[in-house]
Enzyme design. Structure first.
Site, PDB file in Angstrom:
ATOM      1  N   PHE A 313       0.832  -1.199   0.000  1.00 31.91           N
ATOM      2  CA  PHE A 313       0.000   0.000   0.000  1.00 31.91           C
ATOM      3  C   PHE A 313       0.868   1.252   0.000  1.00 31.91           C
ATOM      4  O   PHE A 313       1.852   1.332   0.742  1.00 31.91           O
ATOM      5  CB  PHE A 313      -0.877   0.059   1.251  1.00 31.91           C
ATOM      6  CG  PHE A 313      -1.962  -0.965   1.319  1.00 31.91           C
ATOM      7  CD1 PHE A 313      -3.202  -0.735   0.751  1.00 31.91           C
ATOM      8  CD2 PHE A 313      -1.752  -2.168   1.986  1.00 31.91           C
ATOM      9  CE1 PHE A 313      -4.215  -1.679   0.833  1.00 31.91           C
ATOM     10  CE2 PHE A 313      -2.754  -3.117   2.084  1.00 31.91           C
ATOM     11  CZ  PHE A 313      -3.994  -2.873   1.497  1.00 31.91           C
ATOM     12  N   ASP A 314       0.493   2.199  -0.824  1.00 30.68           N
ATOM     13  CA  ASP A 314       0.978   3.560  -0.621  1.00 30.68           C
ATOM     14  C   ASP A 314       0.228   4.101   0.604  1.00 30.68           C
ATOM     15  O   ASP A 314      -0.853   3.605   0.935  1.00 30.68           O
ATOM     16  CB  ASP A 314       0.679   4.396  -1.870  1.00 30.68           C
ATOM     17  CG  ASP A 314       1.073   5.848  -1.686  1.00 30.68           C
ATOM     18  OD1 ASP A 314       2.149   6.097  -1.117  1.00 30.68           O
ATOM     19  OD2 ASP A 314       0.309   6.726  -2.129  1.00 30.68           O
TER      20      ASP A 314
END
Length: 634
Positions: A313-314
């Site tokens: 995930f960013d």
């Protein structure tokens, strides 16, 4: 007369199947209850011809192109049965195959029902304001910039921005969101969504084929036509398998001199269920995903998503809302209001979300200099108009460097200051650590090589983030956060969400290297980002997932999987659907192989005959279709 021809063309397959079935039943009955054997044979041959004409025509073109398909095998079997006087078997084979093909086409159309639902969402007309009057015109003729009036209960005919009025809009057809979304002036709306409450006016940004809904439809059509790896493998297998069945039937005839055995082998050896099974599963899943606001780029990506065992995930805009706000400003030798103004001047040309937060903080400061959010600014900001910097340079992943009125302003993280040999006072470093321990981002502001202040920026966590991560863990999927933010702020968010591992202070190329490293360890990696800033990582991952792609051409065109809404829950649902599709494909392949093996064994041991073999064969085709259609209810 023309209406009769149109009706016949539209229902040709159903009519020929029904006629063949009636003739088949009549010929069989005639031969069973009367002594008219010749009449019975004629009726059965006519039944075979009526039902088999279209099949034989396709078989002819298959042979001309030097390919052998199931229609060629059925045609050979029917002609051979008639040649040896097995009229009942010939009619039975053709009728059963024709009936199976008709039912197959009906059910395949149902697997594309999600696409048909999308097509029906776009209204045909729109009411535009021209010369002060409301005029109804075809929706495709609305021009960009024109104002469209949308009344309560109507479908919105164009993409655009609300310019007047407020309402709640059901965006489920485009984004998959279950709850209506409030819209007011300045908000974006999409063609095909439904206005529920008040009337409003929309300034058009896209109409006709240039709307988000139409781009989704085109992408779904392309995805449903594209072959998955399993489909390609089976097609290559069928290229060799079908001629092998023909060879086997010839060998069987040479050994046994039993033409009926040879013809039966031709029919039951057809790989019909094997060829049709995987496409039904893939098409059903892609349609279901589209209906739920998840755009799959094709069967290849859908299958690969079913193998994902690690999701990266960013942070900003993915695990968090991306709606950053200034939480506090602290000055060191300068008033906080001055620090904020210096930062705003440097960031004025920047498109980064932190720049937007800083500029918004200046605009929201009241005449005492107090930020509405935190009260972290003391000293009045009398003039909230921010001057343009004389020079401006972005340092990707670090911050900005600007010059104004002969002075250098540096705004960014510790890495940027270290690179420019700007020392950070102990008091500033301690303040930054304190704010970062709260999960906030510390932005340093330096003037002419000296730190003058720190701006703490807050980005709220998405409410669904912890639940989504937990669901991924329950499915045996590891999670990692890849972010350009500082270590302490990143770990604070990761601990709150439940992320397994964190890699912080990463440049875009660092994220890309991290994805490559995980893949080299044997993981099948999905990267979740915004589809633009994280483009290198999305491209490197096995499956790139773009968040909030509605209205974003780049995300729709480049992502392997695009979530039309900013809803993290769609990630877990999409991966779950992909895994279910993968197993569904395996089930269909298994059903097809077991059926063929069973039938071949039955034929070679004289337990299965031509008509019964065709009946079981068609039943297996319908079985894999129905099994694939289960994905429509996911």
């Amino acid at each position: 007369m023309s209406s009769i021809r149109q009706f016949y063309r539209r229902h040709r397959k159903a009519l020929t199947t029904a006629t063949s079935g009636v003739l088949y039943a009549g010929g069989w009955t005639l031969g069973y209850v009367t002594p008219f054997d010749t009449a019975s044979a004629v009726v059965l041959v006519v039944a075979a011809v009526v039902g088999g004409f279209d099949i034989a025509k396709i078989a002819y073109y298959e042979l001309r192109s030097l390919t052998l398909g199931i229609k060629t095998l059925v045609t050979l079997a029917a002609v051979g049965a008639i040649a040896i006087g097995a009229y009942w078997e010939a009619a039975a084979v053709v009728f059963l195959f024709s009936l199976g093909s008709y039912l197959e086409s009906r059910t395949m159309r149902k697997t594309r029902s999600a696409l048909e639902e999308l097509l029906e969402m776009t209204p045909d007309t729109a009411v535009v304001v021209r010369d002060g009057e409301h005029i109804e015109i075809p929706a495709r003729d609305v021009e960009v910039g024109e104002v469209v009036v949308v009344k309560p209960g109507e479908k919105i005919p164009v993409d655009g921005d609300v310019v007047d009025g407020e309402s709640a809009v059901d965006q489920a057809p485009v984004t998959g969101e279950s709850a209506p979304v409030h819209k007011s002036p300045g908000d974006e709306v999409y063609a095909g969504t439904i206005n529920q409450e008040g009337a409003f006016e929309v300034r058009t940004t896209g109409a006709g084929s240039d709307t988000t809904l139409q781009r989704i439809i085109r992408r779904v059509e392309e995805a449903q036509e594209a072959q998955s790896p399993t489909e390609s493998l089976i097609d290559r297998f069928a290229t060799y398998y079908t001629p092998a069945i023909v060879a086997l039937s010839l060998v069987a005839f040479a050994v046994t001199r039993d033409p009926m055995l040879s013809l039966t082998l031709l029919v039951i050896g057809c790989p019909g269920a094997l060829v049709i099974g995987p496409p039904v599963s893939i098409v059903s899943a892609i349609g279901t995903a589209a209906r739920n606001g998840v755009l799959m780029k094709g069967g290849e990506h859908l299958e690969r998503a079913g193998k994902i065992d690690l999701v990266a995930f960013d942070k900003t805009g993915t695990l968090t809302t991306g709606e950053t706000t200034v939480a506090a400003v602290e000055g060191f030798g300068h008033e906080p209001a001055s620090v904020l103004r210096y930062a705003a001047t440097a960031e004025k040309r920047s498109e980064h979300h932190l720049a937007a937060a800083i500029l918004a903080a200046v605009e929201s400061a009241d005449d005492t200099g107090t930020l509405a959010a935190d009260g972290g600014v003391s000293g009045a900001i009398a003039d909230t108009s921010i001057p343009e910097p004389d020079e401006f340079d972005v340092v990707p992943g670090s911050g900005v460097v600007a010059h104004h009125d002969g002075r250098e302003i540096v705004v960014g993280n510790r890495r940027l200051l270290d690179d420019r040999d700007i020392s950070i006072p102990d008091a500033a470093a301690e303040y930054a650590r304190t704010r970062e321990d709260r999960g906030e981002t510390a932005v340093h502001v330096a003037l002419d090589g000296a730190v003058v202040g720190v701006i703490a920026v807050r980005d709220e966590l998405r409410e669904a983030a912890p639940d989504v991560v937990e669901r991924l863990h329950d499915a045996g999927i590891q999670t990692v956060m890849l972010t350009g933010d500082n270590e302490r702020a990143a770990r604070a968010v990761a601990e709150e969400v439940g992320i397994d591992d964190v890699r912080a202070a990463l440049l875009p190329e660092d994220k890309q290297r991290a994805i490559t490293e995980y893949r080299e360890r044997g993981h099948v990696v999905a990267m979740v980002g915004d589809g633009i800033n994280d483009a290198p990582s999305l491209a490197t991952a096995d499956v790139g997932i773009a968040m909030g792609a509605a209205g974003t051409d780049t995300a729709i065109e480049t992502a392997d999987m695009a979530l039309m809404a900013d809803d993290l829950r769609q990630i877990a649902e999409a991966i779950s659907l992909s895994k279910a599709t993968r197993w569904n494909v395996y089930e269909n392949v298994g059903i097809a192989i077991v059926t063929v093996v069973f039938l071949l064994a039955g034929v070679l041991t004289s337990y299965v005959h031509l008509a019964a073999g065709m009946l079981v064969h068609e039943a297996s085709v319908l079985a894999v279709i129905l099994n694939g259609m289960r994905l429509l209810r996911q």
